[in-house]
Design a protein around this motif. Sequence first.
Motif, short mmCIF file in Angstrom:
data_model
loop_
_atom_site.label_atom_id
_atom_site.label_comp_id
_atom_site.label_asym_id
_atom_site.label_seq_id
_atom_site.Cartn_x
_atom_site.Cartn_y
_atom_site.Cartn_z
N ALA A 84 0.69 -1.12 0.10
CA ALA A 84 0.10 -0.05 0.16
C ALA A 84 0.91 1.15 0.24
CB ALA A 84 -0.76 0.05 1.16
N ILE A 85 0.53 2.19 -0.57
CA ILE A 85 1.04 3.52 -0.49
C ILE A 85 0.29 4.59 0.14
CG2 ILE A 85 1.52 5.52 -2.19
CD1 ILE A 85 3.44 3.54 -3.06
N THR A 130 -11.21 -0.55 -0.63
CA THR A 130 -11.55 0.26 0.54
C THR A 130 -11.34 -1.00 1.52
OG1 THR A 130 -13.37 1.49 -0.24
CG2 THR A 130 -13.47 1.08 2.06
N ASN A 131 -10.76 -0.84 2.78
CA ASN A 131 -10.40 -1.72 3.84
C ASN A 131 -11.79 -1.33 4.92
OD1 ASN A 131 -9.87 -3.08 6.13
ND2 ASN A 131 -7.85 -2.17 6.31
N LEU A 132 -12.78 -2.42 4.59
CA LEU A 132 -14.06 -1.89 5.41
C LEU A 132 -13.83 -2.15 7.04
CD1 LEU A 132 -16.92 -4.00 4.04
CD2 LEU A 132 -16.44 -1.34 4.10
N ASP A 133 -12.74 -3.07 7.60
CA ASP A 133 -12.35 -2.94 8.79
C ASP A 133 -11.94 -1.56 9.35
OD1 ASP A 133 -12.92 -5.77 9.34
OD2 ASP A 133 -11.16 -6.20 8.07
N ALA A 134 -11.08 -1.06 8.69
CA ALA A 134 -10.48 0.32 9.13
C ALA A 134 -11.20 1.45 8.69
CB ALA A 134 -9.04 0.30 8.71
N GLY A 135 -12.04 1.18 7.54
CA GLY A 135 -12.81 2.52 6.80
C GLY A 135 -11.76 3.33 6.19
N VAL A 157 -7.53 2.25 0.54
CA VAL A 157 -6.03 1.45 0.49
C VAL A 157 -5.43 1.57 -1.28
CG1 VAL A 157 -4.65 -0.61 0.55
CG2 VAL A 157 -6.52 -0.01 2.23
N ILE A 158 -4.47 2.22 -1.30
CA ILE A 158 -3.72 2.51 -2.73
C ILE A 158 -2.81 1.34 -2.97
CG2 ILE A 158 -2.79 3.99 -4.47
CD1 ILE A 158 -3.77 6.43 -2.41
N TRP A 159 -3.04 0.45 -3.76
CA TRP A 159 -2.21 -0.75 -3.98
C TRP A 159 -1.21 -0.53 -5.20
CZ3 TRP A 159 -2.56 -5.20 -0.99
CH2 TRP A 159 -3.67 -5.21 -0.26
N ASP A 160 0.17 -0.66 -4.89
CA ASP A 160 1.26 -0.52 -6.01
C ASP A 160 1.24 -1.90 -6.61
OD1 ASP A 160 3.45 -0.41 -7.55
OD2 ASP A 160 4.47 0.85 -6.02
N SER A 214 -11.48 -4.57 -5.64
CA SER A 214 -11.46 -3.14 -6.09
C SER A 214 -13.01 -2.94 -7.00
CB SER A 214 -10.62 -2.62 -7.20
OG SER A 214 -10.83 -1.18 -7.61
N ALA A 215 -13.35 -4.11 -7.28
CA ALA A 215 -14.82 -3.96 -8.23
C ALA A 215 -16.02 -4.81 -7.21
CB ALA A 215 -14.76 -4.61 -9.64
N ALA A 216 -15.64 -5.04 -6.08
CA ALA A 216 -16.57 -5.60 -5.21
C ALA A 216 -17.71 -4.96 -4.51
CB ALA A 216 -15.85 -6.66 -4.10
N VAL A 217 -18.49 -4.51 -5.34
CA VAL A 217 -19.47 -3.44 -4.77
C VAL A 217 -20.31 -3.85 -3.60
CG1 VAL A 217 -21.72 -2.12 -5.39
CG2 VAL A 217 -20.23 -2.96 -7.18
N PRO A 218 -20.00 -3.07 -2.64
CA PRO A 218 -20.87 -3.58 -1.08
C PRO A 218 -22.04 -4.15 -1.13
CG PRO A 218 -19.36 -1.79 -0.94
CD PRO A 218 -19.43 -1.83 -2.34
#
Length: 400
Positions: free
Chosen positions: A54-55, A205-210, A213-216, A239-243
């Motif tokens: 993550a960046i 989006t990290n749901l646990d932390a809210g 997350v920017i992935w390299d 990234s495409a997992a619509v909640p």
Amino acid sequence: MGQGMGPQQQGSFMVRASSAIRLTGVMFAVALVTACVQRPAETVAIRTIQPMEAIDANASSAQAMARGAAASDESLPRVDDDGIHTVLALSAGGADGAYGAGVLNGWTRSGNRPHFDVVTGVSTGALMALLAFLGPDYDAELERFYTTQSNDKIYRKRGLDGIFGDSLYDNGPLKSQIEAFVTEDILKKVAAEHARGRRLYVATTNLDAGDLVIWDMGEIAQGTRSDSVLHFQKVLRASAAVPAYFPPVYIKPQRGIQLRQAHVDGGVKAPILVAGFMFPEKKMPKSLFMVINGNTTRLNASVPIKPTLSSIAQKSITEMMRVLQDETVFRDFVISRNVGATFRLTQIPDSIPLTTEGLNFDAPRMRKLYDAGVVAGMKGPANWLKEPPGLGQYERLAAN
């Protein structure tokens, strides 16, 4: 996030004001049974641990670029380097991603498409970003993916099991498509471009932390995990997992940690991904190209709402998502001004009616969107918007 621009821009956000919306009535029922759905014990949240790839969005460009320096060979020749630092940002939008696919293909046909230094994507834009990063050789794959889909190639309905589970739909068919395309050979190509100094970023989006997350993705491709191919696939799928529509993707933040975090669509936090670290700190020409897979309208009042809970909730969520996208685009516009980059934006023409179902992969509509994108791409960024749609007098002054 900067100053909002009012109701001018119809956000694609996630899945184009998406179907998060048709689902709203059902969401209340889902909330009632949530307590009955237990998260697997091995996925207990580790909120404070950032994924190793993550960046930090607040990092300087020097810090961010230095992350890959140990594994990169910056001395490799960039015969495609034109001396202009180009950033391409592809938005969320579900099936409306067909527009962005057309833009890229038309841009190639124009003969003026840059070899982008940085490519970013969120949700459907994340899937598109990988192909855009790999270059025009993958234009045919872009066209195929965004003009020949159907709902059954993306997801399956889960019926009552969905209401009492973690999602209404099973996105197994999309998962299979991602796994078929993202192979070890693809990762080698991404890693090679990363080694030459180019960057591919995808947001979840990290749901646990809210947290966003920017992935390299180039760093992942260079082999940060024991199974980098699987990890790369999981990030794209997340990234495409619509909640609520699709299940979260559980990802270990780092090697050696067995517990996992729940990741979903990056559009929950940012419908389009731009950050200051993506631009070099040294003085040089810079350009930000933004492709919004959604419409722009001055008013969102094509039909009156019905006096029902579902209709009222649907309209309310649509407006909240539109404001989020408006403010995100404006913030990114300000970033481009601050770093000295030119700003160019294209979006679905208002002449194409809005969709009410962002997860409806209707082939004729997608072909129409794709063709409109080709026209915009062939005209080139010189004919795109030079600032966010409907920018007001005082917002314009604040951005200068």
